[in-house]
Write an enzyme that holds these catalytic residues in place. Structure first.
Site, short mmCIF file in Angstrom:
data_model
loop_
_atom_site.label_atom_id
_atom_site.label_comp_id
_atom_site.label_asym_id
_atom_site.label_seq_id
_atom_site.Cartn_x
_atom_site.Cartn_y
_atom_site.Cartn_z
N ARG A 25 51.06 54.79 40.90
CA ARG A 25 51.30 54.71 42.34
C ARG A 25 52.20 55.89 42.69
O ARG A 25 53.31 55.99 42.18
CB ARG A 25 51.98 53.39 42.71
N HIS A 64 43.88 53.68 48.58
CA HIS A 64 44.34 52.47 47.88
C HIS A 64 43.10 51.67 47.45
O HIS A 64 42.84 50.58 47.96
CB HIS A 64 45.23 51.66 48.83
N GLN A 101 43.13 47.81 46.33
CA GLN A 101 43.25 46.84 47.42
C GLN A 101 41.87 46.51 47.99
O GLN A 101 41.56 45.36 48.30
CB GLN A 101 44.16 47.41 48.52
N ASP A 132 47.33 47.41 59.13
CA ASP A 132 48.32 47.72 58.09
C ASP A 132 49.57 48.20 58.82
O ASP A 132 49.54 48.45 60.04
CB ASP A 132 47.75 48.81 57.15
N CYS A 136 46.73 44.18 54.01
CA CYS A 136 47.00 44.34 52.57
C CYS A 136 48.37 43.83 52.17
O CYS A 136 48.61 43.58 51.00
CB CYS A 136 46.80 45.79 52.16
N ARG A 182 43.94 40.43 44.20
CA ARG A 182 44.35 41.65 43.50
C ARG A 182 44.32 41.39 42.00
O ARG A 182 43.90 42.23 41.22
CB ARG A 182 45.77 42.08 43.92
N1 NVA Z 1 49.86 51.90 53.97
C1 NVA Z 1 50.85 51.21 53.17
C2 NVA Z 1 50.19 50.28 52.21
C3 NVA Z 1 51.14 49.50 51.35
C4 NVA Z 1 50.44 48.62 50.35
C5 NVA Z 1 51.73 52.23 52.46
O1 NVA Z 1 51.19 53.21 51.93
O2 NVA Z 1 52.94 52.05 52.43
N1 CP Z 2 49.18 45.62 49.05
C1 CP Z 2 49.93 46.19 48.10
O1 CP Z 2 49.53 47.14 47.42
O2 CP Z 2 51.14 45.60 47.92
P1 CP Z 2 52.37 46.14 47.07
O3 CP Z 2 52.92 47.35 47.79
O4 CP Z 2 53.34 45.00 47.05
O5 CP Z 2 51.89 46.51 45.70
#
Ligand code: NVA
Ligand code: CP
Length: 301
Positions: A104, A131, A134, A219, A259, A287
């Site tokens: 990540r 992502h 997800q 989101d 998500c 997930r």
């Molecule tokens: N768009 C959000 C998704 C988090 C799971 C981010 O990148 O922070």
């Molecule tokens: N939706 C998602 O990826 O959640 P986290 O940021 O908690 O991993």
């Protein structure tokens, strides 16, 4: 042989993606029956988190344990990655010790660099661009509750962010129509839109996007890494909050997805989080099951 990576939904064929979802449903059922299934005994997943996570971390970690393997959590704060060791070198070293690596991070290009130097599968656990894990869970959730998503209408309301980009790719791979409603200047990346052709329509009015839709998504308005813009975004996105009234314009079978984590009173109203059309907890649970299917698939290759 080069390893099979999962950096985006485009790394699998549409039929592989459908198989993954069906396998996720099977693994969920086995898990619920208490069946012990440990095909990944002694296999190790390294997980590099340069951003925070609850769901992604716990689902991969629990999933590896359930499949008989192990997951190792690595943060740049306490590894040499955070002190500037090149991605290429880290990839060579980690992939000589582990069977797969989940990352990540911020720049999607860093994932691609890591994958180029890795001997083992690399999984995108979220980048600034995409992502895909997800979406596996989201597509599994829709499939379980409503059947095939092929030919359905899906609405995205809010920021044209990494999740929105991934929905654009999903529209291509799962063959549905996507309507995006976002403020000017916050659109999905042009490259993703081009890839999707006429499967995606860009709109400004959330009501137009949601009308008759079978699935509505939103989101956060400020993603991880955009904390400095959060206040300005709150004002800009205010007309894009998803509420029960907005959802009333959709098809009567509509599902609402997010998500998570969600900000009640911002992109989603507090009431909608408890609405019967909301399936965010199923998505979160899936997930685990969808990623078990993914890891099984990648490590079996
Ligand atoms: N768009 C959000 C998704 C988090 C799971 C981010 O990148 O922070
Ligand atoms: N939706 C998602 O990826 O959640 P986290 O940021 O908690 O991993």
């Amino acid at each position: 042989m080069t390893a099979r990576h999962f950096l985006s939904l485009m790394d699998c064929s549409p039929s592989e993606l459908i198989s993954l979802i069906k396998r996720g449903i099977e693994l969920k059922s086995l898990h619920r029956q208490g069946v012990v299934y440990e095909p990944l005994k002694n296999r190790v997943l390294a997980m590099i988190f340069e951003k925070a996570s609850t769901r992604t971390r716990v689902s991969f970690e629990a999933g590896m344990i359930q499949l008989g393997g192990q997951a190792i959590f690595l943060s740049p704060r306490d590894t040499q990655l955070g002190r500037g060791e090149p991605i290429e070198d880290s990839a060579r070293v980690l992939s000589s010790m582990c069977d797969a690596v989940m990352i990540r991070t911020f720049e999607h290009a860093d994932l691609e660099t890591f994958a180029r130097y890795s001997k083992v599968p690399v999984i995108n656990g979220l980048s600034d661009d995409l992502h895909p894990c997800q979406l596996l869970a989201d597509m599994q959730t829709f499939h379980e509750l409503r059947g095939s998503i092929q030919g359905k209408t899906v609405a995205w309301v809010g920021d044209g962010n990494n999740m929105c980009n991934t929905f654009v790719q999903a529209a291509v791979q799962f063959d549905f129509q996507l309507r995006i409603a976002c403020p000017e200047g916050y659109e999905t990346d042009a490259a993703f839109l081009e890839q999707a052709g006429d499967r995606v329509t860009l709109l400004r009015d959330p009501r137009e996007a949601v009308a008759g839709a079978h699935l509505v998504n939103t989101d956060v308005w400020a993603s991880m890494g955009q904390e400095d813009e959060a206040e300005a975004r709150l004002k800009r996105f205010a007309p894009y909050q998803v509420t029960p009234a907005l959802l009333d314009l959709a098809d009567e079978s509509v599902l609402f997805m997010h998500c998570l984590p969600a900000h009640r009173g911002e992109e989603v109203s507090a009431e909608l989080m408890d609405d019967p059309r909301t399936v965010v907890w199923d998505q979160a649970e899936n997930r685990l099951h969808a990623q078990k299917a993914l890891v099984e698939f990648l490590l079996a290759e």
